[in-house]
Every structure is written in C-alpha cells, then in structure tokens.
Design an enzyme around this catalytic site. Structure first.
Site, short mmCIF file in Angstrom:
data_model
loop_
_atom_site.label_atom_id
_atom_site.label_comp_id
_atom_site.label_asym_id
_atom_site.label_seq_id
_atom_site.Cartn_x
_atom_site.Cartn_y
_atom_site.Cartn_z
N ARG A 51 0.80 -1.22 0.00
CA ARG A 51 0.00 0.00 0.00
C ARG A 51 0.84 1.28 0.00
O ARG A 51 0.46 2.28 -0.61
CB ARG A 51 -0.92 0.00 1.21
CG ARG A 51 -2.34 -0.28 0.81
CD ARG A 51 -3.26 -0.16 1.96
NE ARG A 51 -2.67 -0.64 3.21
CZ ARG A 51 -3.33 -0.74 4.33
NH1 ARG A 51 -4.58 -0.36 4.39
NH2 ARG A 51 -2.77 -1.19 5.43
N LYS A 148 -1.01 -19.04 5.07
CA LYS A 148 -1.95 -19.40 6.13
C LYS A 148 -2.32 -18.14 6.91
O LYS A 148 -1.55 -17.19 6.86
CB LYS A 148 -1.34 -20.47 7.04
CG LYS A 148 -0.39 -19.91 8.12
CD LYS A 148 -0.08 -20.93 9.17
CE LYS A 148 0.29 -20.27 10.47
NZ LYS A 148 0.79 -21.11 11.51
N GLU A 216 7.47 -24.34 20.89
CA GLU A 216 8.15 -23.05 20.69
C GLU A 216 8.44 -22.43 22.05
O GLU A 216 7.69 -22.64 23.01
CB GLU A 216 7.24 -22.10 19.90
CG GLU A 216 6.87 -22.60 18.53
CD GLU A 216 5.89 -21.65 17.84
OE1 GLU A 216 6.34 -20.85 17.02
OE2 GLU A 216 4.69 -21.70 18.16
N ASP A 235 -4.07 -22.48 14.78
CA ASP A 235 -2.82 -21.92 14.29
C ASP A 235 -1.80 -22.99 13.91
O ASP A 235 -1.02 -22.80 12.98
CB ASP A 235 -2.22 -20.99 15.37
CG ASP A 235 -0.99 -20.25 14.87
OD1 ASP A 235 -1.07 -19.67 13.77
OD2 ASP A 235 0.06 -20.27 15.55
N HIS A 240 -0.05 -27.48 10.38
CA HIS A 240 1.30 -28.05 10.40
C HIS A 240 1.33 -29.48 10.96
O HIS A 240 1.90 -30.38 10.36
CB HIS A 240 2.24 -27.17 11.23
CG HIS A 240 2.34 -25.76 10.76
ND1 HIS A 240 2.44 -25.44 9.42
CD2 HIS A 240 2.35 -24.58 11.42
CE1 HIS A 240 2.51 -24.12 9.30
NE2 HIS A 240 2.45 -23.59 10.49
N LYS A 331 3.20 -22.75 22.85
CA LYS A 331 4.11 -21.61 22.93
C LYS A 331 4.64 -21.49 24.35
O LYS A 331 4.05 -22.00 25.29
CB LYS A 331 3.36 -20.34 22.54
CG LYS A 331 2.97 -20.34 21.09
CD LYS A 331 2.59 -18.96 20.62
CE LYS A 331 2.36 -18.95 19.14
NZ LYS A 331 3.60 -19.12 18.35
P1 NAD Z 1 2.11 -7.52 7.81
O1 NAD Z 1 0.99 -6.84 8.50
O2 NAD Z 1 3.49 -7.37 8.35
O3 NAD Z 1 2.17 -7.02 6.28
C1 NAD Z 1 1.01 -6.86 5.53
C2 NAD Z 1 1.35 -6.36 4.15
O4 NAD Z 1 0.15 -6.23 3.41
C3 NAD Z 1 2.03 -4.98 4.10
O5 NAD Z 1 3.03 -5.00 3.11
C4 NAD Z 1 0.89 -4.04 3.66
O6 NAD Z 1 1.31 -2.93 2.91
C5 NAD Z 1 0.10 -4.96 2.78
N1 NAD Z 1 -1.30 -4.52 2.69
C6 NAD Z 1 -2.17 -4.34 3.71
N2 NAD Z 1 -3.37 -3.91 3.23
C7 NAD Z 1 -3.23 -3.82 1.89
C8 NAD Z 1 -4.10 -3.45 0.83
N3 NAD Z 1 -5.36 -3.05 1.07
N4 NAD Z 1 -3.63 -3.51 -0.42
C9 NAD Z 1 -2.36 -3.91 -0.68
N5 NAD Z 1 -1.50 -4.29 0.28
C10 NAD Z 1 -1.92 -4.23 1.54
O7 NAD Z 1 1.69 -9.06 7.68
P2 NAD Z 1 2.65 -10.35 7.58
O8 NAD Z 1 3.06 -10.75 8.95
O9 NAD Z 1 3.71 -10.10 6.57
O10 NAD Z 1 1.64 -11.47 7.09
C11 NAD Z 1 1.15 -11.55 5.77
C12 NAD Z 1 0.34 -12.83 5.62
O11 NAD Z 1 1.17 -13.95 5.86
C13 NAD Z 1 -0.81 -12.96 6.60
O12 NAD Z 1 -1.86 -13.66 5.97
C14 NAD Z 1 -0.24 -13.82 7.71
O13 NAD Z 1 -1.21 -14.54 8.40
C15 NAD Z 1 0.64 -14.74 6.89
N6 NAD Z 1 1.73 -15.34 7.66
C16 NAD Z 1 2.66 -14.55 8.26
C17 NAD Z 1 3.71 -15.13 8.95
C18 NAD Z 1 4.77 -14.29 9.59
O14 NAD Z 1 5.69 -14.87 10.15
N7 NAD Z 1 4.70 -12.99 9.54
C19 NAD Z 1 3.81 -16.53 9.04
C20 NAD Z 1 2.84 -17.31 8.40
C21 NAD Z 1 1.81 -16.70 7.71
#
Ligand code: NAD
Length: 483
Positions: A51, A148, A216, A235, A240, A331
């Site tokens: 964004r 996920k 964890e 989760d 997993h 956890k």
């Molecule tokens: P985050 O909140 O750090 O990042 C979200 C991203 O989405 C940002 O880059 C933001 O700019 C973008 N975004 C938000 N709204 C938007 C919109 N309307 N249009 C375009 N882009 C938009 O989230 P994250 O931790 O990176 O997680 C992302 C996904 O991955 C989630 O579904 C989360 O459940 C999954 N996930 C994350 C992890 C992790 O370790 N962080 C692990 C497994 C799964």
C-alpha cells in the site's frame, strides 16, 4: 558435497504485502539465496507490491535491510546483495481499490511464469483475485501463492476456496505450509518409500505409537489479536501437525507426484477418529520473571484461548487400527523442539531375560532446531559382565553425513522454486484443507459449548501436567521436552 541446482525458467514474481513482516523475514531472504544459487535467470523480475507510496530505490533499501537482518551469512557478500536488490521493482497498489493496478499491468509482459504471492491477510485474497482478473493479469502461466491461515473453520475455508475457484483453476493455486518445505519432512518420504527397511514394519503390528511435538519458546508476541481468535488448534494443529501426521501415516502413493501424494494425505485426514474430550489437554501460559502471561499478551484477562494443546487420536484404517498418535504443540515451552518419534513395539520375547530391561527401537525425525533422523538400536554394552543391553543412536545428522558444504535450503526457498516449476506436490489441495477443518471444527465447537477453559501452565515448562498424564495413563512418555 554441494547439492545440484536445478535450472528454472525465467519468471516474474509479484509479492503482494512486499513490505510486510513475512516478506522481509522469509520471502526476500529466500529469493536472495536462490538468486545467489543462479536460480533467477534473466529476465526474471521481482516486484514488491504494497500500500505504501515509495520508489523502487526506497523498496531496495527495505529489502537490503531485511537481507542483512534475516539472510544470515549469505548477506555478508555485499556485491551479491547489491546485485539482487537492483533487480527489485516496486509498485504501490491497494487491493481494495483501483490504485496502482494499471502501473502493475504495464510492468508485466506475457511469456514468463507469473506468480503472485499473497503475503497479506486472508481478508484481501478475494479482492486481490478479482482485481487481477479485472486488469487482465491472469494468463495460462499465472500461479498464486496463498499463505496461512486458510480459513477460520470449515465454512470460511470453503468460502475462500469458492472465491479463489471463481478466478483460478485449482492447478494455479499454491496453498503454502512451510513445514512441508523442510528438508527433513521430505526426507521422511525418502526414508519411508526409498528404503526396504522401514515400510514392512510401518504399521500397527510393529509400531507401538507415534508422537509429534512442535514446541516453541516464544509467546504470541505481536500476533496477539490474530492468535486470540485462533489458538493453538487453528494456528498449528489444523495445518502443520496435521500435515506431518499425513506424511508419517499415509499409504505409499503410486508416484511422487502432486495428486498421487495429496490423494493419500487426504485419506489419512478422512480416516481420523473423532477425538474424545478426555483425550485433549489445553493449556495457557502464565507469567514468568520478566515475561507476561498469555492473557496479558493478548489483552484479555478472561481469555479461554489455548496456547498449548496435546491430544491423542486414532486412524480408522487397516494399517493403523489400534495405534495411538499423540500430537502436542505450544508456545512458551522450555525448548524449541519439533520432532516426530516413531516408537516400535517390544520384541515378542526377550532371550536375555528380565534383567536386560526393556528396549525399544525408536525412529526420531528432528525438524527443529537441527534437522536430522536418528534410529535408536539396542546393542550389548561393551565389556565383560554378561549380556547387558543399551540403546544407542544410529545418527543421520545431515550436516555430518553430507559434509559441511551440504546445502539445506530454507523451506521457503524450496517452496517458491516449486511454484515457479509448477510442482504442487508440497502444497495443500482444497479438499485436504477442508477435510482438516472438518476434523477440527467439532472439537472446537465442543469446547465452546462446554465453556472449557485451558489449564494454566508455567512459562518455559513442558506445558500442563495433564499432558504428561495423557501419556502416562497409557504407560507412555513424551520424547523431546519432558515434564
Ligand atoms: P504484515 O501486516 O506485516 O504485512 C502486511 C502487508 O500487506 C504490508 O506489506 C501491507 O502494505 C500490505 N497490505 C495491507 N493492506 C493492503 C491493501 N489493502 N492492499 C495492498 N497491500 C496491503 O503481515 P505479515 O506478517 O507479513 O503477514 C502476511 C500474511 O502472511 C498474513 O496472511 C499472515 O497470516 C501470513 N503469515 C505470516 C507469517 C509471519 O511470520 N509474519 C507466518 C505465516 C503466515
């Protein structure tokens, strides 16, 4: 021994959520390592899409910082980091409105594999898919990678599957579970189906029980809001641990190819028995010196969400009838430890007499912190003094066996490259995900109906004592972290 790098064709990878936590911690470092391994042939392109308004130069700085923090030793090579970052493009798009989509469209050309990585919250999956279509960005070479959580329950997972199916064929959808990308998890299949040694014994006749632990040390951290609505069951267990259970318990597929493997995994999930409430232990971590409690972490003093779960289940099929499977995850436990242990039965008769004690073979598949496989065998204790038996490990630590240069890529490296190659073997199919929810849902609904509250457990312990009792009642003990 250095592993072979298999060439891939040029590709365009667009990371929606390219500035987010997952992109910075996992996706960009994984791509960087594949770049260093020569798996990003020109004219491949990586495009961050998120964004925030920023230039490509700004995004390259974000990526550089992410690599320095999360790419380990590979990032010490400054020239490679710079070269990789130069390939990165950026486009500001909003999944919820029309902003930026024409710019993205102008950047893409037909020809190379085109993969869209949905590294955003699941609430945006539907919007993203619709906009990709509206702007004509989906062609025959298009794949999407979905993170996920895939749904919150069976209904929402079905809804998500339906929405994605409106825009993509199932063969274009890659539902990622990074546990399946781990080297040892795939080695589990190599060990089972590439050796004559194990498969004849791989059944209820020779195996006493199987246990799977994913422990964890961290708490819920900054993910409190999400976690409070999910809990350990949604989760970790539904995805997993369920995937690990499938690989350990499935029948040999006819071929190591996507649908053959996924058909067999699906049969495992469908064979799962209804879990009895007294075969489930839920827990919630309490505060420790300098560490807040689960309830403080999620800001809900009356939370009934579990941060720990242990359960015993059975598979209703010919191979496994009567063999219990014990699964636990949590956890704030005392060690970071992910392992699967296959405990074989006693020998039918001990020729060494009762003084030799009880000895059992155990096959341990260690996933974290180190990856490796160990087979416990019984031998004679060296020296005089009669036939005393001891159990020793036949070790297969990959680092030792394959040499210091062995390349064990991170799960994300392998999985992203599988997307580019169009290989869905290690990704979950729509019916698999739904079957896992169909098993999970009644368990969660039961807790809700009864108002079950999880048992408190000490931070950095092995979880609630009841988890130990779950095993001890059956005359068994957990391996790995113990009470
Ligand atoms: P985050 O909140 O750090 O990042 C979200 C991203 O989405 C940002 O880059 C933001 O700019 C973008 N975004 C938000 N709204 C938007 C919109 N309307 N249009 C375009 N882009 C938009 O989230 P994250 O931790 O990176 O997680 C992302 C996904 O991955 C989630 O579904 C989360 O459940 C999954 N996930 C994350 C992890 C992790 O370790 N962080 C692990 C497994 C799964």
């Amino acid at each position: 021994m250095v592993s072979r790098t298999i060439p891939v064709d040029a590709f365009d990878l667009i990371i929606f959520g390219g500035t987010g936590d997952l992109a910075r911690r996992k996706i960009l470092p994984a791509l960087f390592k594949r770049f260093c391994a020569g798996q990003m042939p020109a004219p491949s392109r990586l495009i961050g899409a998120a964004r925030a308004e920023m230039s490509a130069a700004d995004y390259r700085e974000i990526a550089r910082a992410a690599l320095l923090e999360f790419a380990g030793e590979a990032a010490l090579d400054d020239a490679s980091v710079t070269e990789f970052c130069q390939t990165l493009e950026y486009v500001a798009v909003d999944a919820r409105d029309g902003r930026g989509w024409d710019d993205l469209s102008a950047m893409l050309t037909d020809g190379p594999v085109r993969a869209f990585y949905y590294s955003v919250g699941p609430g945006l999956f539907s919007d993203l898919s619709a906009r990709l279509h509206k702007h004509g960005l989906v062609n025959a070479e298009t794949r999407i990678v979905v993170e996920k959580p895939f749904g919150h329950d069976l209904d929402s997972a079905r809804g998500l599957n339906r929405e994605l199916a409106q825009h993509f064929d199932e063969s274009q959808i890659y539902r990622i579970d990074h546990y399946l990308g781990k080297e040892t998890v795939q080695n589990l299949m190599a060990v089972r189906f590439g050796n004559m040694l194990f498969e004849p014994l791989w059944n209820a006749q020779y195996i006493d029980h199987i246990q799977i632990t994913v422990a964890e040390t961290v708490g819920v951290g900054g993910r409190g809001e999400y976690y409070e609505n999910a809990g350990a069951m949604r989760d970790m267990m539904q995805n997993h641990l369920m995937q690990l259970l499938c690989l350990i318990a499935m029948e040999p597929p006819a071929m190591f190819e996507p649908d053959a493997v996924r058909d067999e995994k699906l049969k495992v999930i469908r064979a799962l028995d209804v879990v009895q409430p007294h075969h489930i232990v839920r827990g919630q971590y309490t505060a420790a010196d300098g560490y807040s409690s689960y309830r403080e972490d999620v800001g809900n003093p009356r939370s009934k969400t579990e941060s720990f779960i242990a359960l015993k289940c059975h598979l209703n099929n010919w191979r496994w009838a009567g063999t219990p499977f014990y699964l636990r995850t949590g956890k704030r436990l005392k060690e970071r430890d992910s392992e699967i242990t296959v405990v074989f039965k006693d020998t039918p008769h001990s020729i060494f007499g009762p003084e030799a004690g009880r000895h059992r073979n155990e096959l341990t598949i260690q996933l974290q912190p180190d990856e490796g496989i160990t087979l416990g065998v019984t031998i004679k204790e060296p020296g005089p003094g009669g036939m005393r038996l001891i159990d020793v490990p036949l070790d297969m630590s990959f680092a030792e066996a394959l040499g210091p240069d062995a390349d064990t890529p991170d799960a994300y490296e392998r999985l992203i490259m599988d997307v580019i190659r169009g290989n869905q073997t290690l990704f979950m199919r729509n019916d698999e995900v739904e079957a896992a929810w169909a098993w999970t849902d009644p368990i969660i609904r039961g807790w809700e109906a009864r108002g079950d509250a999880p048992k408190p457990y000490d931070s950095f312990s092995a979880g609630p004592d009841d988890a130990a009792l779950l095993m001890r009642r059956d005359g068994r003990e957990w391996r790995g972290i113990t009470h």
